[in-house]
Design an enzyme around this catalytic site. Structure first.
Site, PDB file in Angstrom:
ATOM      1  CB  THR A 241      -0.919  -0.058   1.236  1.00  0.00           C
ATOM      2  OG1 THR A 241      -0.498  -0.068   2.212  1.00  0.00           O
ATOM      3  CG2 THR A 241      -1.891  -0.860   1.848  1.00  0.00           C
ATOM      4  CB  ALA A 242       4.736   1.673   0.378  1.00  0.00           C
ATOM      5  NE  ARG A 243       4.047   7.440  -4.004  1.00  0.00           N
ATOM      6  CZ  ARG A 243       3.065   8.015  -2.955  1.00  0.00           C
ATOM      7  NH1 ARG A 243       1.926   6.870  -2.071  1.00  0.00           N
ATOM      8  NH2 ARG A 243       2.791   8.691  -3.049  1.00  0.00           N
ATOM      9  CG  ASP A 267      -4.374   0.748  -2.714  1.00  0.00           C
ATOM     10  OD1 ASP A 267      -5.018   1.504  -3.663  1.00  0.00           O
ATOM     11  OD2 ASP A 267      -3.602   2.472  -2.313  1.00  0.00           O
ATOM     12  CD  GLU A 272      -0.185   3.938  -8.720  1.00  0.00           C
ATOM     13  OE1 GLU A 272      -0.420   4.828  -7.881  1.00  0.00           O
ATOM     14  OE2 GLU A 272       0.678   2.719  -8.224  1.00  0.00           O
ATOM     15  CG  HIS A 290      -2.557   4.835  -5.125  1.00  0.00           C
ATOM     16  ND1 HIS A 290      -0.875   4.947  -5.550  1.00  0.00           N
ATOM     17  CD2 HIS A 290      -2.830   5.401  -4.365  1.00  0.00           C
ATOM     18  CE1 HIS A 290      -0.689   5.833  -4.516  1.00  0.00           C
ATOM     19  NE2 HIS A 290      -1.230   6.469  -3.731  1.00  0.00           N
ATOM     20  CB  ILE A 291      -8.372   3.429  -3.014  1.00  0.00           C
ATOM     21  CG1 ILE A 291      -8.371   2.227  -3.130  1.00  0.00           C
ATOM     22  CG2 ILE A 291      -9.016   4.159  -4.593  1.00  0.00           C
ATOM     23  CD1 ILE A 291     -10.110   1.513  -2.852  1.00  0.00           C
ATOM     24  N   GLY A 292      -5.517   3.649  -0.566  1.00  0.00           N
ATOM     25  CA  GLY A 292      -5.424   3.933   0.544  1.00  0.00           C
ATOM     26  C   GLY A 292      -5.843   4.497   1.728  1.00  0.00           C
ATOM     27  CB  SER A 293      -5.229   8.489   2.204  1.00  0.00           C
ATOM     28  OG  SER A 293      -5.414   8.491   0.421  1.00  0.00           O
TER      29      SER A 293
HETATM   30  C1  DGY Z   1       0.675   9.370  -0.343  1.00  0.00           C
HETATM   31  O1  DGY Z   1      -1.114  10.006   0.715  1.00  0.00           O
HETATM   32  O2  DGY Z   1       1.445   9.560  -0.322  1.00  0.00           O
HETATM   33  C2  DGY Z   1      -1.038   8.435  -0.458  1.00  0.00           C
HETATM   34  O3  DGY Z   1      -0.472   7.412  -0.900  1.00  0.00           O
HETATM   35  C3  DGY Z   1      -1.746   9.177  -1.221  1.00  0.00           C
HETATM   36  O4  DGY Z   1      -1.815  10.585  -2.709  1.00  0.00           O
END
Ligand code: DGY
Length: 323
Positions: A241-243, A267, A272, A290-293
Site C-alpha cells: 500500500t506504499a508505492r 494498491d 499509475e 491506489h485508494i489507501g487514504s
Molecule cells: C499518499 O498520501 O502518499 C497517498 O499515496 C495518496 O497520495
C-alpha cells in the site's frame, strides 16, 4: 479602496474534499481545478508565475526539469499526500520553495486497506467474488478455495513508520507475530513487542505475510527483487500500500509462478494510473486503484493538514510538516 486581494493566491490541482475546498475558498484567493485532471508540466510551470502556493497531490510531478523552469513567485508546495516521491526536493528547496506533506492523518485508513488486501489475498477474494458474481458457482467441497490463515501467522513489515505501526496495531488484533525492518530500531513503547531485523533479508525469511510501508526512494526502488522474493517462505503473501516502485513486478509474477508467493494484495503499481495489465490474468492478485487514504474522514484530515501548513507558512511560522 483597492479591490486587489491580499490573500495569497493558491492553486488546488485536484478535487479535494468539500470541507477542504470551503476552507480554502474562505482563506485564500483560490483557483480549483474542477476538471480534476492531473496537472501537466506546462500547467505547473505556468502556475509558478501565477500563484504563491500550490496544493498538489501525488499525481503532479515536480521534476528537476520542471522546477528549473519555475518563476520566482511560487513560495510553497503544500502536498495533499504523505508520500513526496513526486517532488524533487533538492530542486524545490534549491529554489527556496517550501515543501510540506500530510503525515499521521492517513495512517489508519491506509492500514485498514492493507488489512483488506492481506485478508483478501489470503482468502481468494478475487476468485471467490468472480465465481459467485458470474453465476459459475455450482458446487462446494472442503477442498474448495482453501486459503492461508492470517491468525497467528508471522507478519513482516518493511518500514515501521506511522503507517507500518498502525498496520501492526491492527495485525495484533489477529494475533500475528510481528517482525519489522526499519532504518533504526524502535523504542519499546513503539515496537510493542515486535521483533527488529537490521537486514531486510533476515526479515523476509520469517515473513509468511509481508507488508511494505516504506517511502519510494532510489534506495527502495525494486526493493522486492527476484533474489529477495526467493528468501520468503514458500506460499508467502505480499501486500503493498506504499508505492509501486518498491516491487519488481516481473520478479513478483515469477515468484507467483513458482509458488514462492501464493498471493499478492496491491494498491500501488509501477505504472499509475493503469496498473500492470499482466496482473489481470491472476486471480491470486487482489488489486485496488491506489485508494489507501480514500475515506471521507481522511480526505478531510489531509486537506486540513495541507491548509494548516499553508496557514502557518503565510503567518510567518514554520509549517508543522515542513520537509
Ligand atoms: C499518499 O498520501 O502518499 C497517498 O499515496 C495518496 O497520495
Amino acid at each position: 479602496m483597492s479591490n486587489v486581494s491580499l490573500k495569497p493566491r493558491l492553486w488546488i490541482t485536484r478535487r479535494l474534499s468539500d470541507a477542504t475546498l470551503e476552507r480554502a475558498v474562505r482563506d485564500y484567493d483560490v483557483v480549483i481545478n474542477h476538471d480534476d485532471l492531473p496537472g501537466t508540466a506546462e500547467q505547473l510551470i505556468a502556475a509558478s508565475a501565477e500563484f504563491d502556493a500550490i496544493i498538489p497531490c501525488h499525481s503532479e510531478h515536480f521534476s528537476a526539469e520542471v522546477v528549473a523552469q519555475f518563476s520566482d513567485r511560487l513560495k510553497i508546495i503544500a502536498n495533499h499526500s504523505v508520500g513526496v516521491d513526486h517532488c524533487n526536493l533538492p530542486a524545490l528547496q534549491g529554489r527556496g520553495i517550501a515543501v510540506t506533506n500530510t503525515p499521521d492523518v492517513l495512517s489508519d485508513a491506509t492500514a485498514e486497506l492493507a488489512m483488506l488486501l492481506m485478508l483478501g489475498a489470503a482468502r481468494h477474494a478475487v476468485a471467490g467474488d468472480k465465481i459467485v458474481r458470474t453465476g459459475a458457482w455450482d458446487s462446494w467441497s472442503p477442498a474448495f478455495m482453501v486459503g492461508k490463515q492470517v491468525t497467528g501467522a508471522r507478519l513482516g513489515i518493511i518500514g515501521m513508520g506511522r503507517v507500518g505501526r498502525a498496520f501492526a496495531t491492527k495485525a495484533r488484533g489477529f494475533d500475528m507475530e510481528i517482525h519489522y525492518y526499519n532504518r533504526s530500531q524502535l523504542p519499546a513503547d513503539q515496537a510493542k513487542g515486535a521483533t527488529y531485523h537490521d537486514r531486510v533479508e533476515s526479515l523476509l525469511e520469517v515473513s509468511d505475510f509481508l507488508s511494505l510501508h516504506c517511502p519510494a526512494t532510489l534506495d527502495t526502488t525494486n526493493l522486492m527483487n527476484a533474489d529477495r522474493f526467493g528468501l520468503l517462505p514458500m506460499g508467502a503473501v505480499i501486500v503493498n500500500t506504499a508505492r509501486g516502485v518498491l516491487i519488481d513486478e516481473d520478479a513478483m509474477l515469477a515468484a507467483l509462478g513458482t509458488g514462492r508467493i501464493a498471493a499478492a494484495g496491491l494498491d500501488c503499481f509501477q505504472v499509475e494510473p493503469g496498473g500492470n495489465p499482466a496482473f489481470a490474468a491472476h486471480n491470486n492478485i487482489f488489486m485496488l486503484p491506489h485508494i489507501g487514504s480514500a475515506t471521507r474522514q481522511t480526505r478531510d484530515a489531509m486537506g486540513f493538514r495541507a491548509l494548516d501548513n499553508l496557514d502557518a507558512f503565510f503567518a510567518g511560522k514554520l509549517p508543522g510538516d515542513l520537509l
